[in-house]
Design an enzyme around this catalytic site. Structure first.
Site, PDB file in Angstrom:
ATOM      1  N   TYR A   1      34.468  53.035  44.302  1.00 16.34           N
ATOM      2  CA  TYR A   1      35.261  52.085  43.503  1.00 16.34           C
ATOM      3  C   TYR A   1      35.869  52.786  42.286  1.00 16.34           C
ATOM      4  CZ  TYR A   1      36.266  47.710  40.929  1.00 16.34           C
ATOM      5  OH  TYR A   1      36.865  46.681  40.241  1.00 16.34           O
TER       6      TYR A   1
ATOM      7  N   SER B   1      44.286  34.096  45.661  1.00 19.87           N
ATOM      8  CA  SER B   1      43.636  32.883  46.169  1.00 19.87           C
ATOM      9  C   SER B   1      42.381  32.530  45.384  1.00 19.87           C
ATOM     10  CB  SER B   1      43.311  33.040  47.661  1.00 19.87           C
ATOM     11  OG  SER B   1      42.494  34.178  47.880  1.00 19.87           O
TER      12      SER B   1
ATOM     13  N   VAL C   1      47.915  43.366  52.275  1.00 16.90           N
ATOM     14  CA  VAL C   1      48.694  44.403  51.582  1.00 16.90           C
ATOM     15  C   VAL C   1      48.261  45.825  51.943  1.00 16.90           C
ATOM     16  CG1 VAL C   1      49.403  42.923  49.650  1.00 16.90           C
ATOM     17  CG2 VAL C   1      47.268  44.240  49.474  1.00 16.90           C
TER      18      VAL C   1
ATOM     19  N   ALA D   1      36.550  55.907  41.905  1.00 17.57           N
ATOM     20  CA  ALA D   1      37.592  56.846  42.327  1.00 17.57           C
ATOM     21  C   ALA D   1      38.899  56.097  42.586  1.00 17.57           C
ATOM     22  CB  ALA D   1      37.160  57.612  43.570  1.00 17.57           C
ATOM     23  N   THR D   2      38.798  54.898  43.188  1.00 20.65           N
ATOM     24  CA  THR D   2      40.047  54.154  43.451  1.00 20.65           C
ATOM     25  C   THR D   2      40.687  53.712  42.139  1.00 20.65           C
ATOM     26  OG1 THR D   2      38.995  51.946  43.680  1.00 20.65           O
ATOM     27  CG2 THR D   2      39.216  53.271  45.687  1.00 20.65           C
TER      28      THR D   2
HETATM   29  P1  NAP Z   1      37.863  38.555  44.236  1.00 20.19           P
HETATM   30  O1  NAP Z   1      37.341  37.320  43.560  1.00 20.19           O
HETATM   31  O2  NAP Z   1      37.018  39.221  45.252  1.00 20.19           O
HETATM   32  O3  NAP Z   1      39.301  38.201  44.872  1.00 20.19           O
HETATM   33  C1  NAP Z   1      39.965  39.162  45.634  1.00 20.19           C
HETATM   34  C2  NAP Z   1      41.311  38.606  46.060  1.00 20.19           C
HETATM   35  O4  NAP Z   1      41.972  39.609  46.831  1.00 20.19           O
HETATM   36  C3  NAP Z   1      41.233  37.367  46.908  1.00 20.19           C
HETATM   37  O5  NAP Z   1      42.277  36.491  46.543  1.00 20.19           O
HETATM   38  C4  NAP Z   1      41.465  37.899  48.319  1.00 20.19           C
HETATM   39  O6  NAP Z   1      42.065  36.905  49.132  1.00 20.19           O
HETATM   40  C5  NAP Z   1      42.429  39.023  48.053  1.00 20.19           C
HETATM   41  N1  NAP Z   1      42.462  40.055  49.093  1.00 20.19           N
HETATM   42  C6  NAP Z   1      41.431  40.759  49.610  1.00 20.19           C
HETATM   43  N2  NAP Z   1      41.866  41.605  50.557  1.00 20.19           N
HETATM   44  C7  NAP Z   1      43.220  41.445  50.607  1.00 20.19           C
HETATM   45  C8  NAP Z   1      44.255  42.049  51.376  1.00 20.19           C
HETATM   46  N3  NAP Z   1      43.981  43.003  52.281  1.00 20.19           N
HETATM   47  N4  NAP Z   1      45.527  41.643  51.177  1.00 20.19           N
HETATM   48  C9  NAP Z   1      45.823  40.684  50.270  1.00 20.19           C
HETATM   49  N5  NAP Z   1      44.884  40.065  49.510  1.00 20.19           N
HETATM   50  C10 NAP Z   1      43.599  40.450  49.686  1.00 20.19           C
HETATM   51  O7  NAP Z   1      38.236  39.672  43.175  1.00 20.19           O
HETATM   52  P2  NAP Z   1      38.353  39.611  41.564  1.00 20.19           P
HETATM   53  O8  NAP Z   1      37.010  39.739  40.992  1.00 20.19           O
HETATM   54  O9  NAP Z   1      39.219  38.470  41.160  1.00 20.19           O
HETATM   55  O10 NAP Z   1      39.099  41.006  41.297  1.00 20.19           O
HETATM   56  C11 NAP Z   1      40.502  41.121  41.276  1.00 20.19           C
HETATM   57  C12 NAP Z   1      40.875  42.516  40.820  1.00 20.19           C
HETATM   58  O11 NAP Z   1      40.285  42.785  39.550  1.00 20.19           O
HETATM   59  C13 NAP Z   1      40.387  43.650  41.741  1.00 20.19           C
HETATM   60  O12 NAP Z   1      41.353  44.650  41.811  1.00 20.19           O
HETATM   61  C14 NAP Z   1      39.141  44.155  41.039  1.00 20.19           C
HETATM   62  O13 NAP Z   1      38.864  45.503  41.357  1.00 20.19           O
HETATM   63  C15 NAP Z   1      39.540  43.983  39.587  1.00 20.19           C
HETATM   64  N6  NAP Z   1      38.391  43.880  38.683  1.00 20.19           N
HETATM   65  C16 NAP Z   1      37.475  42.881  38.815  1.00 20.19           C
HETATM   66  C17 NAP Z   1      36.394  42.821  37.945  1.00 20.19           C
HETATM   67  C18 NAP Z   1      35.343  41.741  38.019  1.00 20.19           C
HETATM   68  O14 NAP Z   1      34.314  41.874  37.333  1.00 20.19           O
HETATM   69  N7  NAP Z   1      35.526  40.694  38.781  1.00 20.19           N
HETATM   70  C19 NAP Z   1      36.252  43.803  36.950  1.00 20.19           C
HETATM   71  C20 NAP Z   1      37.208  44.800  36.856  1.00 20.19           C
HETATM   72  C21 NAP Z   1      38.276  44.825  37.729  1.00 20.19           C
HETATM   73  P3  NAP Z   1      41.668  36.626  50.680  1.00 20.19           P
HETATM   74  O15 NAP Z   1      40.284  36.042  50.682  1.00 20.19           O
HETATM   75  O16 NAP Z   1      42.695  35.706  51.164  1.00 20.19           O
HETATM   76  O17 NAP Z   1      41.695  37.948  51.369  1.00 20.19           O
END
Ligand code: NAP
Length: 243
Positions: free
Chosen positions: A151, A10, A60, A153-154
């Site tokens: 984080y 989203s 999920v 660790a995950t």
């Molecule tokens: P984000 O902007 O916080 O978006 C998180 C997404 O996950 C949202 O679409 C949210 O939708 C959904 N979500 C949360 N809980 C959920 C659940 N229980 N079931 C299904 N959907 C769920 O995160 P992001 O920054 O795009 O990060 C995405 C991925 O990249 C993550 O795994 C993060 O660890 C990884 N990552 C991010 C960064 C960074 O700097 N941003 C760096 C390295 C890795 P709803 O609001 O509908 O729940």
């Protein structure tokens, strides 16, 4: 038409992946848990550009909802070609400030959620003897950043799981890889205090954060036949942060 399920699509990285994979010709399943309007707007953008897809509400962290997501995506498009395990959360705090609830919440989403979706999708991919699973890890899976004990660790767990699944599923024609982004401009890092952001920008050799579209570019390559002999790899993309 090939199909791709993207969890947590989203906003942020998941949204960029959904838009990119739709451009690549996949019917995309845009998963979300709460942000329905945002998910719908991702779908509207995709459809306005001639793409195909659907939104799907599923938390999920609940194995039944994760299974239903994969089952219904499979039914809708006659198979699942790509799963992007992306829905994740961060719980940044120093050790003594962390509560067990943070530990549970983070593992439930970042590890168990990935496992449930991978297990359900692999079952569907067995049928076609092909498929691609891409796990959104983080540079924190290998790199020690203070305040990220849970984080990290995950994400370390996801790196390990990626390698094991690649080994288990290779003979079934299923490739499993992970992407380990550094700091990417999304809401997840919006919460960082300005002085922390400055500190990280200085530490990144390219002196900028990455964009969600840059991550989606790598997802696009890993999903495609251009990487048909790549499996079990953790692809770091961090502007040089971890060097
Ligand atoms: P984000 O902007 O916080 O978006 C998180 C997404 O996950 C949202 O679409 C949210 O939708 C959904 N979500 C949360 N809980 C959920 C659940 N229980 N079931 C299904 N959907 C769920 O995160 P992001 O920054 O795009 O990060 C995405 C991925 O990249 C993550 O795994 C993060 O660890 C990884 N990552 C991010 C960064 C960074 O700097 N941003 C760096 C390295 C890795 P709803 O609001 O509908 O729940």
């Amino acid at each position: 038409m090939k199909s791709a399920v993207i969890t947590g699509a989203s906003r942020g990285i998941g949204k960029a992946c959904a838009i990119r994979l739709a451009k690549d010709g996949y019917a995309v399943v845009i998963n979300y848990s709460r942000s329905e309007a945002e998910a719908q707007s991702v779908l509207d953008t995709i459809k306005a550009n001639g793409g195909e897809g659907m939104i799907y509400r599923a938390d999920v962290t609940d194995p039944d909802q994760a299974k239903a997501l994969i089952r219904d995506a499979d039914k809708a498009y006659g198979g699942i070609d790509v799963l992007v395990n992306n829905a994740g959360m961060v719980k940044d705090a120093y050790l003594l400030m962390l509560e067990n609830t943070a530990l549970d919440k983070c593992f439930d989403l970042n590890v168990k959620g990935y496992f449930y979706c991978a297990q359900a999708a692999a079952l569907k991919m067995f049928r076609k003897k092909s498929g691609v699973i891409i796990n959104m890890s983080s540079v924190s899976g290998e790199m020690a950043l203070a305040g990220q004990s849970i984080y990290s660790a995950t994400k370390g767990a996801i790196n390990s799981m990626t390698r094991v699944l690649a080994k288990e599923l290779g003979e079934r024609g299923i490739r499993v890889n992970a992407i380990a982004p550094g700091f990417i401009e999304t809401e997840m890092i919006d919460v960082l205090p300005p002085d922390k952001k400055e500190e990280y920008l200085k530490a990144i050799p390219m002196h900028r954060f990455g964009t969600a579209e840059e991550v989606a570019n790598v997802v696009s390559v890993l999903a495609s036949d251009a990487s048909s002999y790549i499996t079990g790899q953790i692809i770091t993309m961090d502007g040089g942060l971890s060097l």
